[in-house]
Each structure stands twice: as C-alpha cells, then as structure tokens.
Design an enzyme around this catalytic site. Structure first.
Site, short mmCIF file in Angstrom:
data_model
loop_
_atom_site.label_atom_id
_atom_site.label_comp_id
_atom_site.label_asym_id
_atom_site.label_seq_id
_atom_site.Cartn_x
_atom_site.Cartn_y
_atom_site.Cartn_z
N HIS A 1 0.84 -1.20 0.00
CA HIS A 1 0.00 0.00 0.00
C HIS A 1 0.88 1.25 0.00
O HIS A 1 0.66 2.18 -0.79
CB HIS A 1 -0.93 -0.03 1.23
CG HIS A 1 -1.95 1.05 1.24
ND1 HIS A 1 -1.79 2.19 1.99
CD2 HIS A 1 -3.14 1.16 0.60
CE1 HIS A 1 -2.84 2.96 1.81
NE2 HIS A 1 -3.68 2.36 0.97
N ASP A 2 1.90 1.29 0.87
CA ASP A 2 2.85 2.41 0.88
C ASP A 2 3.50 2.57 -0.49
O ASP A 2 3.65 3.68 -1.00
CB ASP A 2 3.95 2.19 1.92
CG ASP A 2 3.51 2.40 3.35
OD1 ASP A 2 2.40 2.91 3.58
OD2 ASP A 2 4.29 2.03 4.25
#
Length: 175
Positions: free
Chosen positions: A109-110
């Site tokens: 996600h990052d």
C-alpha cells in the site's frame, strides 16, 4: 489515537535511501555494480508511460505475487524503474493486529501511494485501486495464514482488515 488516524499518520513519510544498483551478471554468477551515470542512462531509457504501466501492474488487485517478486529483485539491486520501496509498515498501528500478519499488505500500500505521488499521477482512481488492493491483500492473508483458521478467527481477521481499509479510504490524501 484512533485506528483511522493512526493507520495513515506515517503514509506520507518518504525515505531518502537509495538501493545499490547492480548491472548484468557475469557468466560466473557475480554482478557488476553500475556507476551513477550508467544508472541515470538506464533510468532515462524508461519513459514515464512505461514506468506508470509497470506501477499499474504492481498495484493491481491480484498483483501481490508480482510485487513480492519485484521487491526481491530490488533487494538484490535490480530496479530499472527506480521505484520508492520505502515503507513504515502499517503506519503507527500494529502490523500484527490480533496475530494477523498485515506488514506486506501495508508495505505494498505504501509502495502504491508513494510511487503514484512521486510520478504526480495520484488520482482518485489510482488511490481507489491501491486501497482496494490493500483490502484484497489483507483478506488473502486472513484466508491463508497458519493453515485453516477457526471460523471465529477468520471473521475477526476480516473485520480488522475492513477497519484498516476503511481508515485508508477515509483518511488517505491525494496530495
């Protein structure tokens, strides 16, 4: 701190760390380190459209295996696209809520947020894509971790995954 606030508090932190660059392998299996000038030339050879296409592949809903494989290659010094692989895991909330291992989901996600932002391509559609992949990754973890869960464990894991997802959908910023 609320779960929603904590889940995204560190998402925008960027790392300045640059991975070592490696060139092609010799027949004996060793690698050749490339110079910064060679790395710049290699990066210039990849267009923004090509990089965006690869980023789309690495952040698609069922792309976790491709992302994991590409991350291993980056760790070995191979990243022709020069993506930002920095992560703070699940941003000041547990990477292991209730014993459910969400670190990789949070790291991917990052990866999506940071790279779309660096390319100035972080649209609402890309945010939704990355957030939906995050939920899918966590749900897959709930289904496969430690072999068969009891139904109570599975439901608990899926509930926590949904809370993490709701937090990023609500608080994730387009800037």
């Amino acid at each position: 701190m609320s779960l929603a606030g904590a889940a995204l508090s560190g998402v925008l932190a960027l790392s300045a760390a640059t991975p070592a660059l490696a060139g092609p392998a010799h027949p004996d299996g060793s690698t050749v380190r490339t110079s910064a000038a060679t790395a710049d030339h290699q990066a210039a050879a990849i267009s923004k459209a090509q990089k965006l296409k690869r980023l789309n592949q690495l952040t698609e809903k069922y792309g976790m295996p491709l992302w994991e494989n590409t991350r291993v290659k980056w760790q070995d010094g191979h990243d022709a696209y020069h993506f930002d692989w920095s992560t703070d895991g699940c941003s000041h909330v547990s990477d292991n809520p209730g014993g459910f291992h969400f670190w990789e989901s949070c790291a991917r996600h990052d990866f999506g947020y940071r790279n779309y932002k660096k390319m100035h391509e972080f649209t609402r559609a890309h945010k939704k894509r990355v957030d939906d992949s995050f939920l899918q990754d966590m749900q897959n973890q709930c289904r496969r971790q430690w072999g068969p869960y009891t139904e109570l464990q599975r439901k608990g894991c899926l509930k926590v995954a949904k809370k993490y997802y709701d937090a990023v959908r609500t608080l994730g910023h387009l800037q």
